[in-house]
Design an enzyme around this catalytic site. Structure first.
Site, short mmCIF file in Angstrom:
data_model
loop_
_atom_site.label_atom_id
_atom_site.label_comp_id
_atom_site.label_asym_id
_atom_site.label_seq_id
_atom_site.Cartn_x
_atom_site.Cartn_y
_atom_site.Cartn_z
N GLY A 67 3.05 -2.95 8.50
CA GLY A 67 3.26 -3.23 9.92
C GLY A 67 4.72 -3.55 10.21
N GLU B 189 -6.02 -5.87 4.16
CA GLU B 189 -6.09 -7.11 3.38
C GLU B 189 -7.27 -7.09 2.43
N THR C 250 0.83 -1.22 0.00
CA THR C 250 0.00 0.00 0.00
C THR C 250 0.86 1.26 0.00
C1 3IX Z 1 3.51 -12.58 16.18
C2 3IX Z 1 2.95 -13.94 15.50
C3 3IX Z 1 2.33 -13.81 14.15
C4 3IX Z 1 1.77 -15.17 13.50
C5 3IX Z 1 0.98 -14.78 12.23
C6 3IX Z 1 0.27 -15.96 11.61
C7 3IX Z 1 -0.77 -15.77 10.87
C8 3IX Z 1 -1.35 -14.38 10.78
C9 3IX Z 1 -2.33 -14.20 9.64
C10 3IX Z 1 -2.77 -13.06 9.32
C11 3IX Z 1 -2.31 -11.86 10.00
C12 3IX Z 1 -1.24 -11.14 9.20
C13 3IX Z 1 -1.32 -9.89 9.01
C14 3IX Z 1 -2.50 -9.10 9.42
C15 3IX Z 1 -2.18 -7.70 9.80
C16 3IX Z 1 -2.07 -6.69 8.92
C17 3IX Z 1 -1.89 -7.04 7.49
C18 3IX Z 1 -2.44 -6.04 6.53
C19 3IX Z 1 -1.66 -6.22 5.25
C20 3IX Z 1 -2.27 -5.55 4.08
O1 3IX Z 1 -3.25 -4.89 4.16
S1 3IX Z 1 -1.43 -5.89 2.64
C21 3IX Z 1 -2.31 -4.94 1.45
C22 3IX Z 1 -3.67 -5.54 1.17
N1 3IX Z 1 -4.21 -4.93 0.01
C23 3IX Z 1 -5.26 -5.42 -0.65
O2 3IX Z 1 -5.90 -6.39 -0.26
C24 3IX Z 1 -5.60 -4.71 -1.94
C25 3IX Z 1 -6.96 -5.10 -2.43
N2 3IX Z 1 -6.98 -5.01 -3.88
C26 3IX Z 1 -6.85 -6.13 -4.68
O3 3IX Z 1 -6.75 -7.25 -4.22
C27 3IX Z 1 -6.92 -5.91 -6.15
O4 3IX Z 1 -6.53 -4.59 -6.48
C28 3IX Z 1 -8.33 -6.18 -6.74
C29 3IX Z 1 -8.61 -7.65 -6.62
C30 3IX Z 1 -9.37 -5.37 -6.00
C31 3IX Z 1 -8.34 -5.76 -8.18
O5 3IX Z 1 -7.21 -6.31 -8.78
P1 3IX Z 1 -6.98 -6.08 -10.34
O6 3IX Z 1 -7.43 -4.71 -10.71
O7 3IX Z 1 -5.58 -6.47 -10.63
O8 3IX Z 1 -7.91 -7.21 -10.97
P2 3IX Z 1 -9.37 -7.03 -11.59
O9 3IX Z 1 -10.35 -6.55 -10.62
O10 3IX Z 1 -9.21 -6.28 -12.89
O11 3IX Z 1 -9.69 -8.59 -11.89
C32 3IX Z 1 -8.98 -9.26 -12.94
C33 3IX Z 1 -9.12 -10.74 -12.71
O12 3IX Z 1 -8.24 -11.14 -11.64
C34 3IX Z 1 -8.95 -11.90 -10.70
N3 3IX Z 1 -8.34 -11.70 -9.38
C35 3IX Z 1 -8.20 -10.55 -8.71
N4 3IX Z 1 -7.56 -10.77 -7.55
C36 3IX Z 1 -7.29 -12.11 -7.49
C37 3IX Z 1 -6.66 -12.96 -6.55
N5 3IX Z 1 -6.19 -12.48 -5.36
N6 3IX Z 1 -6.55 -14.27 -6.82
C38 3IX Z 1 -7.05 -14.76 -7.98
N7 3IX Z 1 -7.67 -14.02 -8.91
C39 3IX Z 1 -7.78 -12.71 -8.68
C40 3IX Z 1 -10.36 -11.36 -10.76
O13 3IX Z 1 -11.29 -12.32 -10.21
C41 3IX Z 1 -10.52 -11.17 -12.25
O14 3IX Z 1 -10.79 -12.42 -12.80
P3 3IX Z 1 -11.78 -12.46 -14.10
O15 3IX Z 1 -11.19 -11.55 -15.11
O16 3IX Z 1 -11.77 -13.92 -14.47
O17 3IX Z 1 -13.12 -11.98 -13.61
C1 FAD Z 2 -4.42 -1.41 10.55
C2 FAD Z 2 -3.95 -1.49 9.12
C3 FAD Z 2 -2.82 -2.23 8.82
C4 FAD Z 2 -2.37 -2.28 7.50
N1 FAD Z 2 -1.23 -2.99 7.21
C5 FAD Z 2 -0.77 -3.00 5.95
C6 FAD Z 2 0.46 -3.68 5.64
O1 FAD Z 2 1.07 -4.27 6.51
N2 FAD Z 2 0.89 -3.66 4.36
C7 FAD Z 2 0.21 -3.01 3.35
O2 FAD Z 2 0.67 -3.03 2.21
N3 FAD Z 2 -0.96 -2.38 3.61
C8 FAD Z 2 -1.45 -2.35 4.87
N4 FAD Z 2 -2.64 -1.70 5.16
C9 FAD Z 2 -3.31 -0.96 4.09
C10 FAD Z 2 -4.59 -1.65 3.65
O3 FAD Z 2 -4.30 -2.82 2.96
C11 FAD Z 2 -5.41 -0.68 2.79
O4 FAD Z 2 -5.78 0.41 3.59
C12 FAD Z 2 -6.66 -1.39 2.26
O5 FAD Z 2 -6.28 -2.29 1.24
C13 FAD Z 2 -7.70 -0.41 1.72
O6 FAD Z 2 -7.16 0.36 0.67
P1 FAD Z 2 -7.18 1.96 0.74
O7 FAD Z 2 -6.66 2.39 2.03
O8 FAD Z 2 -6.58 2.44 -0.52
O9 FAD Z 2 -8.74 2.33 0.73
P2 FAD Z 2 -9.56 2.87 -0.54
O10 FAD Z 2 -9.70 1.79 -1.54
O11 FAD Z 2 -9.04 4.18 -0.96
O12 FAD Z 2 -11.01 3.00 0.17
C14 FAD Z 2 -11.67 4.25 0.29
C15 FAD Z 2 -13.12 4.03 -0.14
O13 FAD Z 2 -13.11 3.81 -1.56
C16 FAD Z 2 -13.93 2.70 -1.85
N5 FAD Z 2 -13.48 2.04 -3.09
C17 FAD Z 2 -12.22 1.85 -3.51
N6 FAD Z 2 -12.20 1.19 -4.69
C18 FAD Z 2 -13.50 0.97 -5.02
C19 FAD Z 2 -14.15 0.33 -6.12
N7 FAD Z 2 -13.45 -0.22 -7.12
N8 FAD Z 2 -15.50 0.27 -6.13
C20 FAD Z 2 -16.21 0.81 -5.10
N9 FAD Z 2 -15.66 1.43 -4.03
C21 FAD Z 2 -14.31 1.51 -4.00
C22 FAD Z 2 -13.72 1.77 -0.65
O14 FAD Z 2 -14.81 0.83 -0.56
C23 FAD Z 2 -13.74 2.78 0.50
O15 FAD Z 2 -15.09 3.04 0.87
C24 FAD Z 2 -3.09 -1.61 6.48
C25 FAD Z 2 -4.24 -0.87 6.79
C26 FAD Z 2 -4.68 -0.83 8.11
C27 FAD Z 2 -5.93 -0.04 8.42
#
Ligand code: 3IX
Ligand code: FAD
Length: 596
Positions: A118, A362, A79
């Protein structure tokens, strides 16, 4: 504060590592060290899994031992200030220089700064960086790179690195979330994680992965893990709230009776028993999802990615709904504890701030439900073309002939009712999209105009999946149990179905033959069931088996000495060290004397 947290974090991870236990145990025991989050969470939660999921065997042989032995401490920096959801819009660049066989990392502008990772602020000395990969003048999209950002001896940021902590947040204040910028920072070619794509020495880009989204694999893993995390979080919160409700006595419904336990109020049972039930529902669903996940991984190891789209759709909606339900229900637990639920020492505020963050990180709730909706609409269209449906969408067939499902208020009948609602809502979305297109809109605009309904359809699909899995898994797992255990767990899964049927009467009236009389029956059955569960409520939360050291709650400790613990904690407050704060002499007294 930070120093204490790092000390506790290391005791946790090294102590357990010495015992050779797995990270879920690590995760569970870490709760005995923190009310909030370990700064090492991302190291084990994402840095290590990404090395495993995105590196070649040779790269794993280099990096995994260093990470597992804590010789390097990592995080996951994807991010940026300007982008979190839209990964393809990330701005950090990694440009290949064949003359030196290096990538040059750049943060083009302020919005390109990595933000949120984080442990990034002061703890990590390495990180996974997602950057737009450029070679030979062509951009190949976001790719993962492993980057050292601090000197492992001095911990000083390396030249060309700008790194720091992002500051106080609603919660997660021990997670050490940080920011990171690159000024022409060079890393070796080999630091591109090359399992899914490679760049040869001369800069040729070679795509290896059979699926375009394997780079997103770590996020799928964490989403799957978070469903289980949420069950655990909610179980802690409801243990606190139910135990407190058994101790707390308040009001006098009958003049000649003593004040009752607040747990005896039907409204209190309505607030809390769905929390017990939901914790079970999410735990069983998370285990089912984990088995689905490992099955897809096995398929992919055999080169088959056909089951990946359904896993992405399932992990997306289950992560969204489990985190949203948990946030809402933990807040409901806090409401159920009155003023004392608002005390930090109750641990409900910390549990809430963790859960509500999980609704965002996530993958934002809305964004992930729209990902699921994309899969649902595609499946509907495939069904129209006579193609087979994936297992979790088999219920769509029933909606083929458009006939209304006849209402049946047995548990299995209610599950079928939720299938009908999901099928009906998906069908309504398809109809809406087609109507807009017929009125001249292009597909993207027709989709956007239907997104409010699409989010609802994805939620309905997820609810139907949870209801079915919860019901089926309870029946399977209790088959060999004593009649008593079987009866109580059946009551909990029935409560879940009745609760959500009453929450979704509008949908059930629209997509089944549910009548006004049926709703009255549902309400009566639900209320009677609350009374049946009441005698077992404390036993049910005791069965979650949380030690007091893990609950860390003045309200939820096993011995029920709530008022004594609240007072003990209050007396520990720094403000109580002196009877009169020096602010009296500095400000209040002069003010009273008109001298301010
Ligand atoms: C101390 C001890 C620790 C022990 C720990 C053990 C375990 C702990 C477990 C968990 C805890 C760990 C950490 C928790 C704490 C904090 C962590 C936070 C970390 C973060 O916060 S880290 C950043 C996260 N940030 C996101 O989460 C961004 C979300 N944003 C996206 O994810 C993409 O931006 C999306 C999907 C919105 C658009 O992506 P896009 O624009 O590229 O794709 P598009 O929409 O055009 O779709 C084209 C085609 O790709 C397919 N497709 C898309 N995604 C796919 C996937 N994942 N897999 C397979 N297919 C996929 C579609 O289904 C479609 O398929 P089709 O065409 O067939 O319909
Ligand atoms: C506590 C915490 C820990 C985190 N840790 C990590 C980390 O370790 N590593 C890391 O990389 N990231 C981390 N993040 C970031 C996190 O993954 C992002 O904040 C999250 O993916 C949301 O993206 P954003 O902040 O850009 O929100 P945005 O997407 O900008 O959301 C703002 C608004 O826009 C809307 N929106 C966005 N896109 C669309 C769409 N296509 N259609 C409709 N509505 C839409 C959303 O629904 C929301 O209402 C952390 C965040 C938090 C809060």
């Amino acid at each position: 504060m930070y120093g204490q947290i790092v000390r506790d974090g290391l005791v946790n991870v090294t102590g357990i590592e010495d015992l050779g236990l797995t990270s879920p145990v690590l995760q569970r025991t870490s709760d005995a060290f923190f009310k909030e989050i370990s700064p090492f969470l991302l190291h084990f939660g994402m840095f290590v899994p990404t090395i495993i999921g995105q590196c070649t065997p040779e790269q794993q042989a280099k990096w995994l031992p260093l990470a597992m032995d804590l010789k390097i401490i990592g995080t996951y920096a994807q991010t940026e200030l300007g982008h979190g959801t839209f990964i393809r819009g990330l701005e950090t660049t990694a440009t290949y220089d064949a003359s030196t066989e290096q990538f040059i990392l750049k943060t083009p502008k302020l919005s390109s700064y990595k933000w949120w990772a984080g442990g990034l602020g002061k703890t990590a000395n390495h990180c996974i960086v997602l950057a737009q990969l450029y070679t030979k003048g062509v951009c190949h999209g976001p790719h993962p790179f492993i980057v050292q950002i601090r000197d492992t001896e001095t911990h000083m940021p390396l030249p060309g690195i700008k790194v720091g902590e992002i500051g106080p947040k609603l919660g997660f204040n021990t997670a050490d979330n940080g920011f990171l910028g690159f000024e022409d920072f060079r890393i070796p070619r080999e630091n591109l994680m090359m399992k899914n794509a490679q760049v040869t020495k001369d800069g040729t880009y070679v795509k290896v992965a059979r699926h375009g989204k394997l780079t997103y694999g770590t996020m799928v893993f964490v989403r799957v893990m978070l469903v289980s995390d949420m069950a655990y979080c909610l179980a802690k919160a409801v243990t606190i709230a139910v135990r407190y409700s058994a101790v707390r006595r308040q009001s006098q419904p009958k003049p000649d009776q003593p004040e009752p336990q607040v747990l005896d109020y039907l409204t209190q049972q309505h607030k809390l028993f769905i929390c017990i039930s939901t914790a079970h529902a999410m735990k069983l669903t998370s285990t089912w999802l984990w088995n689905t996940f490992t099955g897809v991984l096995a398929d992919m190891r055999d080169g088959n990615t056909d089951t990946l789209p359904e896993l992405h759709a399932l992990s997306s909606c289950l992560k969204a709904i489990s985190t949203s339900d948990t946030s809402a229900l933990i807040e409901q637990c806090r409401f159920a504890c009155g003023g004392h639920g608002y005390m930090y020492s109750s641990n409900l505020p910390a549990l809430y701030s963790f859960a509500t963050a999980t609704r965002t990180y996530e993958g934002d709730y809305t964004v992930l439900l729209l990902q699921t909706a994309r899969f649902l609409v595609k499946s509907w269209e495939q069904m129209d073309e006579g193609k087979p449906l994936t297992p979790t969408l088999a219920y769509l067939e029933q909606s083929r002939n458009g006939s209304q499902v006849s209402w049946d208020d047995s548990p299995e009948g209610i599950v079928r009712g939720f299938d009908a609602v999901a099928a009906g809502r998906i069908g309504a979305c398809v109809k809406s999209i087609r109507k807009h297109i017929n009125n001249g809109m292009d597909y993207e605009d027709a989709w956007q105009m239907t997104t409010v309904q699409l989010v609802g359809a994805a939620e309905a699909h997820c609810r139907a999946v949870i209801c079915r899995v919860y019901r089926d898994e309870t029946a399977r797992l209790t088959a060999g149990c004593s009649p008593g255990v079987k009866a109580v767990l059946d009551q909990l899964s029935t409560l879940y179905l009745l609760y959500w049927a009453l929450e979704r009467t509008g949908d059930l009236l629209r997509f089944s033959s549910l009548s006004e009389r049926d709703i009255e029956n549902l309400q009566a059955r639900y209320e009677a069931l609350l009374l049946k569960i009441r005698p077992n409520a404390v036993g049910l939360v005791d069965a979650f088996d949380f030690r007091d050291e893990v609950l860390m709650s003045t309200l939820g400790s096993y011995d029920g000495r709530v008022y004594e613990r609240l007072m003990e904690e209050a007396l520990k407050t720094p403000l109580n060290r002196e009877p009169v704060s020096d602010s009296f002499h500095k400000y209040i007294k002069p003010m009273m004397q008109g001298k301010l």
